[in-house]
Design an enzyme around this catalytic site. Sequence first.
Site, PDB file in Angstrom:
ATOM      1  CE1 TYR A   1      80.106   2.471  23.006  1.00 33.04           C
ATOM      2  CE2 TYR A   1      79.446   0.393  22.262  1.00 33.04           C
ATOM      3  CZ  TYR A   1      79.397   1.617  22.130  1.00 33.04           C
ATOM      4  OH  TYR A   1      78.326   2.345  21.674  1.00 33.04           O
TER       5      TYR A   1
ATOM      6  N   GLY B   1      68.559  -7.126  14.076  1.00 36.40           N
ATOM      7  CA  GLY B   1      68.367  -6.115  14.953  1.00 36.40           C
ATOM      8  C   GLY B   1      67.601  -4.961  14.571  1.00 36.40           C
TER       9      GLY B   1
ATOM     10  CB  CYS C   1      64.826  -2.752   8.457  1.00 40.59           C
ATOM     11  SG  CYS C   1      66.314  -1.892   8.867  1.00 40.59           S
TER      12      CYS C   1
ATOM     13  CB  CYS D   1      67.638   3.275  14.523  1.00 41.39           C
ATOM     14  SG  CYS D   1      68.395   2.616  12.933  1.00 41.39           S
TER      15      CYS D   1
ATOM     16  CB  CYS E   1      61.702   2.405  12.840  1.00 40.58           C
ATOM     17  SG  CYS E   1      61.758   1.972  11.288  1.00 40.58           S
TER      18      CYS E   1
ATOM     19  CB  ALA F   1      53.449  12.929   4.350  1.00 33.12           C
TER      20      ALA F   1
ATOM     21  CD  GLN G   1      60.065  14.846  -2.809  1.00 36.91           C
ATOM     22  OE1 GLN G   1      61.225  15.113  -2.614  1.00 36.91           O
ATOM     23  NE2 GLN G   1      59.194  15.555  -2.051  1.00 36.91           N
TER      24      GLN G   1
ATOM     25  CE  LYS H   1      68.102   6.501  -1.388  1.00 34.12           C
ATOM     26  NZ  LYS H   1      67.532   7.931  -1.461  1.00 34.12           N
TER      27      LYS H   1
END
Length: 643
Positions: free
Chosen positions: A172, A318, A342, A349, A362, A393, A420, A430
């Site tokens: 920034y 964070g 997380c 996010c 999230c 789900a 899955q 992962k």
Amino acid sequence: MALETLFSKFQINSMELKNRAVMPAIGTGYGNKDSTVSDRLIAYLARRARGGTGLIITEICAVDPRGRGFKAEVGIWDDSFIPGLSGISDAVHREGGKVAAQLHHAGRETFKEVLDALPEAPSAIPSVILNQPCEEMSIDRIHAVVNAYGSAALRAKKAGFDAVEIHGAHGYLITQFLSPFSNHRSDEYGGTDEKRARFAIEIAEAVRRSVGPDYPVLMRVSADELIRGGYDLEFMKWLAPNLEAAGVDALHVSVGVYSTPGNLSIPSMDTEEGFNLFRARAIKELVSIPVIGVGRIHDPRLAEEALQRGDADLISFGRQHLTDPDFLLKARKGDYDDIRWCMACNQGCIERLSYEMKSATCSLNPECGQEYRGEPQKVLSPKRVWIIGAGPAGLSAALTAKKRGVDVEVLEREQEAGGQLISASKPPHKEGLSVWYRWALRQAKKAGIPVKCGITVTRELLEKEKPDAVVLAAGALPVVPKISGIDGTHVYDARDVLLEKVPFSGPAVVLGGGYVGMETMDFLLEKGIGVTLLEMQDFPPVGKHTAHGYWLHRRIRKGGGTIVTGAKVTEIHRSSVSFIKDGIVTELSPVNMVVTALGVCPEHQLADVLTSMAIPFLSAGDVISPRRIIEAIHEGHRAGLEI
Ligand SMILES: Cc1cc2nc3c(=O)[nH]c(=O)nc-3n(C[C@H](O)[C@H](O)[C@H](O)COP(=O)(O)OP(=O)(O)OC[C@H]3O[C@@H](n4cnc5c(N)ncnc54)[C@H](O)[C@@H]3O)c2cc1C
Ligand SMILES: Cc1cc2nc3c(=O)[nH]c(=O)nc-3n(C[C@H](O)[C@H](O)[C@H](O)COP(=O)(O)O)c2cc1C
Ligand code: SF4
């Protein structure tokens, strides 16, 4: 681990913190359109404070209207914002926390939709990523912005904040001045290290003058831009003591800018936990003020180790605050298995905020950003509800419905729950996906939700058992297109390969370049198997613009994988694959294994059955249409609220 250091008190100037855990600034998009603070933002921050964090830092607050980086960015450029901002400090204080306002000017790193005017910057060099023209700031304008930081800090103090943090990181405006890449000025604000640092130092001095000697002033810096032509850690080691001399009370040591390859400011699952701590330590050795370490530190045990080693004085967590606002309370009790971790996917996010232009949440925590709605209504007379499918789900629906007092039962066709996510968690880096479903299954067990595996729900079973209502979360199955030879014995579905249900032998060809194909390629390369990937589209569907996409492409390149785009497979033979590209037929040989990753198709057959039987039902996740974890978990949650 006792976490003694993490949970010890700490002082920054006149501010006493109850522990050394910090929630760093996280832009949410929850502000009102007119840049005022919303009830949603207040409720979200108060919920984080309730989790026991020592210091909460608000998201970016614009010190000048031309410095807004996002739509709905909270403003602090005018006294009219003070009452709204007080809502944040009051709410955090009521929860026993301390709160700092982050003072921000985006400079050139702003989206087209945000400003009416051209963005301003030290030099008229467009942002590498956002690539829109910008205007070089005049000396008068520089002085005005320096003063704006001072006035904004005083407003924060008046609004009851315990501290301010000057945002000098992530590319920034302040970083733009510090950087030889974006600052090409030849006046007193550019040219040498000292001149490029002048803007940051003048801001620190202006803020200090404005708030007085006792008020805590923090500054966030990127220790290294990690871009060609940018500044590096050696420059920041020189600058840090100068910032201390200018009146800064603590340095928050982040890393990277918008164009840093692999987005190391908000690192993905591909980056090692705590990867940035060495930079905090390098700076801590040169200053006498406290240093805050940050960057993929989700686990309080890792934070404790870092604090004990002396890498930093405080630790920022964070995204972990988004995924589980109670993680510190749980860690303190030693309940690590109950923490929803997380997984550093960035999907719900930062990517939602920056690429989808939607407010942040999230993927794994559907309640993040919904706190203002209050607790869900309990049901008066519990219904017997079947959840069909134990993927994300279904599990999400079950946990939410059970909280409301619904009598739920999850039925899963496979022998193992997870849907899955079981295969999705196998490619390199992962594992976080399996951590989530194991967490969900543990919560289900604790809540007394039966998760019954090895049961296929059929019309017959529904007719026999007659549940009162159903959540249909049956997901999706792989599609098998009509390609000659696709039924060969050496042709496997990607999920079977990832689950190691089939023997590996290279060279392999993967058909389909979406995430499933690319990640299966990554998986095979890691196992030492040579892979060529054939993708019909002219460009890889997985771009390099996301952090995970960047690292995935990089690993594949370094692992020797070949990606052929614009390639339509015409025939699969026993030891070769033919494809057509630009009108030319090529036969790829030798090939020992062909892996299909050509998409999935919703399993919605039961929807018709349920309709014909007049059983009320709601659908969630891939059964509606194949998408991602975020949709599965959030839609499951909504179904659990409504069923
Ligand atoms: C290899 C791979 C990698 C992926 N990576 C990612 C990623 O990184 N990020 C991301 O967002 N998404 C990813 N996805 C997609 C993500 O996994 C899915 O979007 C998500 O799992 C969908 O969740 P769901 O619960 O709707 O369905 P599913 O996960 O498909 O679960 C549905 C469940 O229902 C069961 N079922 C079906 N019919 C019946 C029946 N009649 N009776 C009982 N049970 C039944 C199935 O056996 C299954 O377990 C990946 C997918 C794969 C395969
Ligand atoms: C959605 C999102 C928004 C963010 N917004 C800000 C911000 O407003 N100001 C800031 O300094 N950093 C911002 N960050 C960076 C975080 O403060 C933090 O440095 C980063 O997420 C790395 O820490 P973590 O690995 O613990 O999440 C943001 C990160 C995310 C995920
Ligand atoms: S969306 Fe992914 S990266 Fe972001 S907080 Fe949730 S789990 Fe972490």
